[in-house]
Each structure stands twice: as structure tokens, then as C-alpha cells.
Design a protein around this motif. Structure first.
Motif, PDB file in Angstrom:
ATOM      1  N   ASN A   1      38.010  43.702  36.686  1.00 48.27           N
ATOM      2  CA  ASN A   1      37.004  42.627  36.729  1.00 48.27           C
ATOM      3  C   ASN A   1      36.558  42.284  35.310  1.00 48.27           C
ATOM      4  O   ASN A   1      36.956  42.952  34.350  1.00 48.27           O
ATOM      5  CB  ASN A   1      35.806  43.013  37.624  1.00 48.27           C
ATOM      6  N   GLY A   2      35.725  41.275  35.203  1.00 48.67           N
ATOM      7  CA  GLY A   2      35.288  40.820  33.885  1.00 48.67           C
ATOM      8  C   GLY A   2      34.397  41.829  33.178  1.00 48.67           C
ATOM      9  O   GLY A   2      34.414  41.941  31.945  1.00 48.67           O
ATOM     10  N   THR A   3      33.611  42.567  33.955  1.00 48.76           N
ATOM     11  CA  THR A   3      32.740  43.590  33.379  1.00 48.76           C
ATOM     12  C   THR A   3      33.588  44.693  32.737  1.00 48.76           C
ATOM     13  O   THR A   3      33.310  45.137  31.616  1.00 48.76           O
ATOM     14  CB  THR A   3      31.826  44.177  34.474  1.00 48.76           C
TER      15      THR A   3
ATOM     16  N   LEU B   1      34.946  43.558  29.427  1.00 50.28           N
ATOM     17  CA  LEU B   1      33.975  43.671  28.341  1.00 50.28           C
ATOM     18  C   LEU B   1      33.796  45.133  27.916  1.00 50.28           C
ATOM     19  O   LEU B   1      33.754  45.451  26.726  1.00 50.28           O
ATOM     20  CB  LEU B   1      32.624  43.099  28.781  1.00 50.28           C
TER      21      LEU B   1
ATOM     22  N   PHE C   1      24.863  36.659  32.102  1.00 54.69           N
ATOM     23  CA  PHE C   1      24.857  37.576  33.231  1.00 54.69           C
ATOM     24  C   PHE C   1      24.613  38.991  32.679  1.00 54.69           C
ATOM     25  O   PHE C   1      25.065  39.313  31.577  1.00 54.69           O
ATOM     26  CB  PHE C   1      26.209  37.488  33.949  1.00 54.69           C
TER      27      PHE C   1
ATOM     28  N   ALA D   1      25.841  41.709  32.983  1.00 52.82           N
ATOM     29  CA  ALA D   1      27.019  42.521  32.636  1.00 52.82           C
ATOM     30  C   ALA D   1      27.292  42.554  31.133  1.00 52.82           C
ATOM     31  O   ALA D   1      27.709  43.588  30.606  1.00 52.82           O
ATOM     32  CB  ALA D   1      28.253  41.993  33.372  1.00 52.82           C
ATOM     33  N   THR D   2      27.059  41.439  30.435  1.00 56.23           N
ATOM     34  CA  THR D   2      27.364  41.379  29.002  1.00 56.23           C
ATOM     35  C   THR D   2      26.580  42.441  28.234  1.00 56.23           C
ATOM     36  O   THR D   2      27.096  43.052  27.294  1.00 56.23           O
ATOM     37  CB  THR D   2      27.025  39.982  28.424  1.00 56.23           C
TER      38      THR D   2
ATOM     39  N   VAL E   1      28.453  34.586  24.131  1.00 52.76           N
ATOM     40  CA  VAL E   1      28.898  34.128  25.450  1.00 52.76           C
ATOM     41  C   VAL E   1      29.138  32.613  25.384  1.00 52.76           C
ATOM     42  O   VAL E   1      28.289  31.875  24.887  1.00 52.76           O
ATOM     43  CB  VAL E   1      27.827  34.444  26.521  1.00 52.76           C
TER      44      VAL E   1
ATOM     45  N   ASP F   1      32.460  36.941  25.184  1.00 48.21           N
ATOM     46  CA  ASP F   1      32.421  36.878  26.651  1.00 48.21           C
ATOM     47  C   ASP F   1      32.761  35.442  27.045  1.00 48.21           C
ATOM     48  O   ASP F   1      31.920  34.545  26.965  1.00 48.21           O
ATOM     49  CB  ASP F   1      31.031  37.282  27.149  1.00 48.21           C
TER      50      ASP F   1
ATOM     51  N   HIS G   1      33.021  32.263  31.310  1.00 45.52           N
ATOM     52  CA  HIS G   1      32.769  30.889  31.750  1.00 45.52           C
ATOM     53  C   HIS G   1      33.766  29.894  31.177  1.00 45.52           C
ATOM     54  O   HIS G   1      33.632  28.707  31.426  1.00 45.52           O
ATOM     55  CB  HIS G   1      31.374  30.430  31.279  1.00 45.52           C
TER      56      HIS G   1
ATOM     57  N   HIS H   1      36.482  36.378  39.090  1.00 49.93           N
ATOM     58  CA  HIS H   1      35.627  36.331  40.283  1.00 49.93           C
ATOM     59  C   HIS H   1      35.782  34.946  40.912  1.00 49.93           C
ATOM     60  O   HIS H   1      35.995  33.957  40.198  1.00 49.93           O
ATOM     61  CB  HIS H   1      34.171  36.582  39.842  1.00 49.93           C
TER      62      HIS H   1
ATOM     63  N   LYS I   1      34.489  31.730  39.332  1.00 51.45           N
ATOM     64  CA  LYS I   1      34.982  31.375  37.989  1.00 51.45           C
ATOM     65  C   LYS I   1      36.187  30.433  38.116  1.00 51.45           C
ATOM     66  O   LYS I   1      36.620  30.116  39.214  1.00 51.45           O
ATOM     67  CB  LYS I   1      35.344  32.646  37.211  1.00 51.45           C
TER      68      LYS I   1
ATOM     69  N   GLU J   1      38.811  39.800  42.756  1.00 55.44           N
ATOM     70  CA  GLU J   1      38.143  40.373  41.598  1.00 55.44           C
ATOM     71  C   GLU J   1      39.228  40.482  40.546  1.00 55.44           C
ATOM     72  O   GLU J   1      40.408  40.622  40.875  1.00 55.44           O
ATOM     73  CB  GLU J   1      37.574  41.771  41.885  1.00 55.44           C
TER      74      GLU J   1
ATOM     75  N   TYR K   1      20.396  31.867  33.554  1.00 56.03           N
ATOM     76  CA  TYR K   1      20.175  33.139  34.205  1.00 56.03           C
ATOM     77  C   TYR K   1      18.741  33.547  33.944  1.00 56.03           C
ATOM     78  O   TYR K   1      18.120  33.054  32.995  1.00 56.03           O
ATOM     79  CB  TYR K   1      21.072  34.232  33.598  1.00 56.03           C
TER      80      TYR K   1
HETATM   81  C1  LIG Z   1      31.117  36.730  35.799  1.00 60.41           C
HETATM   82  C2  LIG Z   1      30.626  37.160  34.487  1.00 60.41           C
HETATM   83  C3  LIG Z   1      30.803  38.469  33.997  1.00 60.41           C
HETATM   84  C4  LIG Z   1      31.347  39.588  34.822  1.00 60.41           C
HETATM   85  O1  LIG Z   1      32.536  39.325  35.462  1.00 60.41           O
HETATM   86  P1  LIG Z   1      32.908  40.138  36.800  1.00 60.41           P
HETATM   87  O2  LIG Z   1      34.336  39.781  37.012  1.00 60.41           O
HETATM   88  O3  LIG Z   1      32.006  39.649  37.886  1.00 60.41           O
HETATM   89  O4  LIG Z   1      32.707  41.580  36.510  1.00 60.41           O
HETATM   90  C5  LIG Z   1      30.380  38.751  32.716  1.00 60.41           C
HETATM   91  N1  LIG Z   1      29.815  37.809  31.945  1.00 60.41           N
HETATM   92  C6  LIG Z   1      29.606  36.557  32.371  1.00 60.41           C
HETATM   93  C7  LIG Z   1      28.968  35.560  31.452  1.00 60.41           C
HETATM   94  C8  LIG Z   1      29.986  36.198  33.667  1.00 60.41           C
HETATM   95  O5  LIG Z   1      29.760  34.954  34.102  1.00 60.41           O
END
Ligand SMILES: *Cc1c(COP(=O)(O)O)cnc(C)c1O
Length: 389
Positions: free
Chosen positions: A57-59, A62, A84, A86-87, A133, A159, A162, A192, A195, A201, A334
Motif C-alpha cells: 500500500n501507499g503507507t 512511504l 493524510f 499516513a505521511t 505532498v 508523497d 495524489h 487505493h 486514487k 490495495e 484533511y
Molecule cells: C492514500 C494516501 C496515502 C496512503 O496510501 P494507502 O495506500 O492508503 O496506504 C498516503 N498519503 C496520501 C497523501 C494519501 O492520499
């Protein structure tokens, strides 16, 4: 009333996508097969990077970027409050401390002047990485950030969750595709479903650094690798093909071949999706020009990938309730990360990043996704216009 609910974002799955997934299911590999490498090759080509590593996944993308670039316990990093969670969370996973720099009030991405100011307030070498980001799809000026990085020796982990397909023009007028690895040390993407490219995922890291690439490959599968083997405590001759070593503590952050099949099939339609997102953005812009709505800055130097269409309105709560009552499921992107309960334990408080907080007070995201029909788009625009009448 609307015929049905209109979300702020959603995936678009075609018969081709379904066929690609079925073919993966019928193949010899459900994971760690050829579809992953194929997806990586095609994605690297799409963004113009040398290397791409697909992850769960994106998290994870990172998190592994930080680890592969040597960011860890006791290190300090900078990110934007408008992202988000997660960053920022990934820096905490790595044992680093998170600082924030405020956003630009018009582009909504991290203000590089604020990053520089923060760096100058600390001792030399204090910050090890900056995580900008490409908010809503507007790419951050990584060229300027790179100039700052050269002076202050920090890594750039972009990141771009987007922003696949986004680009900006550098000072020479050359097109710089987000993720091409020219200015950023590593760039992270997410697959996700909301996106641009859906894999269920999934995530991807792109880089032009071979050493970082090899680290990423090992770290996504426990740190285990057959690269650079040292046979430190064994006789090499007595070890066979089964032999591997673990030099770092990695994770199981693998993507499956099923997901890679879907991601790769979606990638083939990414440009068509971007095109539709541009049309939708243009329709909103034209319709809202005369209304008390502030929109994200648009300029000739940036091609916005428009993951989101964010606007600022005078009474956000009222507008949100009105849209929802009319079946338009607008969202908020956000809540500033420094004001999330968990982050307040680190001492962040209201007033720390006034531009981000002011943006948040008025921010709302309107429906933006390729399968949004003209009729739905007109309906959203019509309702927004009526609200401000
Ligand atoms: C979606 C998103 C993430 C995390 O991606 P996942 O695949 O949901 O883990 C991280 N940063 C930003 C800015 C996001 O939009």
C-alpha cells in the motif's frame, strides 16, 4: 433529489481489468510472480524513473522509503500538516520525530520558504528528510526543494499518492514528471481505489538510485536477500541455492500478483482518466468563477493530476450538510495532522500552523473521478450554484 448518491471519488473497473485479474488467478503465481515485475516496469516507464518497487500500500511505500534512505530512530523530519495522517505516521514508525511546515495559501502544498525557515531555526544537519505532498494532484516544486536539500543535506521523500501523471515545468522549461527521480530521492504512490490507479490495495516507490532500489527490494520482504551475500559464519562451498541472508529488519510489504494484474491493467487507462479529470476540473472552474468559492491555484507551469477537487467556502459545515442532503457526498481533506489527538501529545496545538488551519476551516472536496458522468457533473454544479444564489 439526485438519482443516487454521488461520492467524492471512486474506482472505475472495466471488463479488461476483470479479465486481467482472472488470468492472474488462473496462473501459477498468486504472489511474487511475473505480474509484479511487469507492473513495476510499466509504472517506472510511465513516470520516467529508473526503478520502481511495488508494495502492499501507499503507507508501506512511504515507510520503506524512509528506511531505505536511512531515516530512523532519533532523526527529525518535516512534512505538511495538510495531508493524510499516513505521511506523518510513517516517520513515527521509523522512530523519527515529525515537524511541520505550513502550507502555501494558494497551492495548498508545503511552503518551501517555511521549510527553509524551520531548518534555519535548528542546528546544522538537524533535519534528515522532508516529505512534501503533491496535494490534490498539484506537484510541489521539488526543484527548489532539491536546491535547499543540497545546502542542508536532507533527503526528499515525495508523497505522490495524489499525483501519478502530474508534472511541472522546471526553471529551464523542461517537463518534470512526478516520480521521475530527478529531484526526489524516492517518490511514493498509492493504489487505493479512490486514487488514480486502483489495485484494491497497493503502492509503488520510484527512485533513480540503484542502492536505494536494492534496499527497497529487500525491505519489502523481511530484509531477506540474495544480493551482496557475505557468508560471514559459513563455508561458502557448503551453501547451495537455498541460501539467503538477512542484513536488515524488513517487513512483509509485498503486493500480490492479483493486485499487480489489476494495477497494470488500470495503468493502461491512466491517461484517459487524467483527461476526464481535467474536463471535470475545467467545468467546475468555469462554473464557480463568480461564486464566493476559492479554488486551488492553477498556473501554466503545473499540470494538476486532480486526485481531488478541493475548494474553500465561507460556511463549510453548512455547505457540507447541504450537499449531503442533496446526495453529493463531498469530503474534507484533511483535518490538519498536527491537530489530530495523537499528535497533540507531542505538544502541537491550535495556532501552530495558521494557514493550514484556515484552509481546513473552509475546505471541502467535490466529486472528482473519471466515471463521473456529465449529468452528475451538471447536477453537482447546479446544486452548488443554487446554494450561493
Ligand atoms: C492514500 C494516501 C496515502 C496512503 O496510501 P494507502 O495506500 O492508503 O496506504 C498516503 N498519503 C496520501 C497523501 C494519501 O492520499
Amino acid at each position: 433529489m439526485s438519482p443516487h448518491k454521488i461520492p467524492y471519488g471512486r474506482q472505475k473497473i472495466t471488463q479488461e481489468d476483470i479479465d486481467a485479474v482472472v488470468a492472474a488467478l488462473q496462473s501459477d503465481f498468486l504472489t511474487q510472480g511475473p505480474r509484479i515485475a511487469n507492473f513495476e516496469r510499466n509504472f517506472a516507464k510511465y513516470v520516467g524513473a529508473k526503478y520502481a518497487v511495488a508494495v502492499s500500500n501507499g503507507t508501506a511505500a512511504l515507510h520503506l522509503s524512509l528506511l531505505a534512505l536511512g531515516i530512523g530512530k532519533g532523526d527529525n523530519v518535516i512534512t505538511t500538516p495538510i495531508t493524510f495522517a499516513a505521511t506523518a505516521n510513517v516517520a513515527l514508525y521509523a522512530g523519527a520525530k515529525v515537524y511541520f511546515a505550513d502550507i502555501d495559501p494558494d497551492t495548498y502544498v508545503i511552503d518551501i520558504a517555511a521549510v527553509e525557515k524551520l531548518i534555519l531555526q535548528h542546528s546544522k544537519g538537524f533535519f534528515k528528510a522532508v516529505l512534501p505532498v503533491d496535494f490534490a494532484g498539484y506537484s510541489v516544486d521539488t526543484e527548489s526543494l532539491r536546491a535547499l536539500a543540497q545546502e542542508h543535506h536532507f533527503k526528499i521523500i515525495e508523497d505522490a499518492c495524489h499525483a501519478p501523471g502530474a508534472y511541472f515545468m522546471d526553471h529551464l522549461g523542461q517537463k518534470q514528471q512526478v516520480g521521475n527521480g530527478v529531484f526526489s530521492d524516492a517518490t511514493a504512490f498509492s493504489f487505493h481505489p479512490v486514487k488514480h490507479i486502483a489495485a484494491g490495495e497497493g503502492g509503488m516507490i520510484t527512485t533513480n538510485d540503484e542502492g536505494v532500489y536494492k534496499k527497497l527490494l529487500a525491505l519489502r520482504t523481511h530484509g531477506i536477500s540474495k544480493d551482496n551475500m557475505q557468508y560471514a559464519i559459513w563455508d561458502k562451498e557448503k551453501q547451495g541455492n537455498w541460501y539467503y541472508e538477512m542484513h536488515d529488519l524488513g517487513y512483509n510489504y509485498r503486493i500480490t500478483d492479483i493486485q499487480a494484474a489489476l494495477g497494470n491493467s488500470q495503468l493502461q487507462k491512466a491517461d484517459a482518466g487524467l483527461q476526464r479529470r481535467q474536463e471535470i476540473a475545467q467545468a467546475y472552474r468555469a462554473a464557480f468563477q463568480e461564486l464566493p468559492i476559492k479554488m486551488q491555484k492553477q498556473d501554466e507551469k503545473h499540470f494538476n493530476a486532480h486526485h481531488l477537487f478541493v475548494i474553500e467556502v465561507p460556511d463549510r459545515k453548512d455547505f457540507y450538510d447541504y450537499l449531503h442532503a442533496n446526495g453529493i457526498l463531498a469530503q474534507i481533506h484533511y483535518i490538519p495532522v498536527h491537530l489530530l489527538d495523537y499528535y497533540r501529545q507531542f505538544g502541537w496545538k491550535k495556532g501552530d500552523f495558521p494557514i493550514a488551519e484556515q484552509y481546513y476551516d473552509g475546505a471541502i472536496s467535490l466529486p472528482m473521478y473519471p466515471s463521473l458522468s456529465d449529468r452528475e457533473l451538471e447536477y453537482v454544479i447546479d446544486k452548488a450554484r443554487k446554494y450561493f444564489d
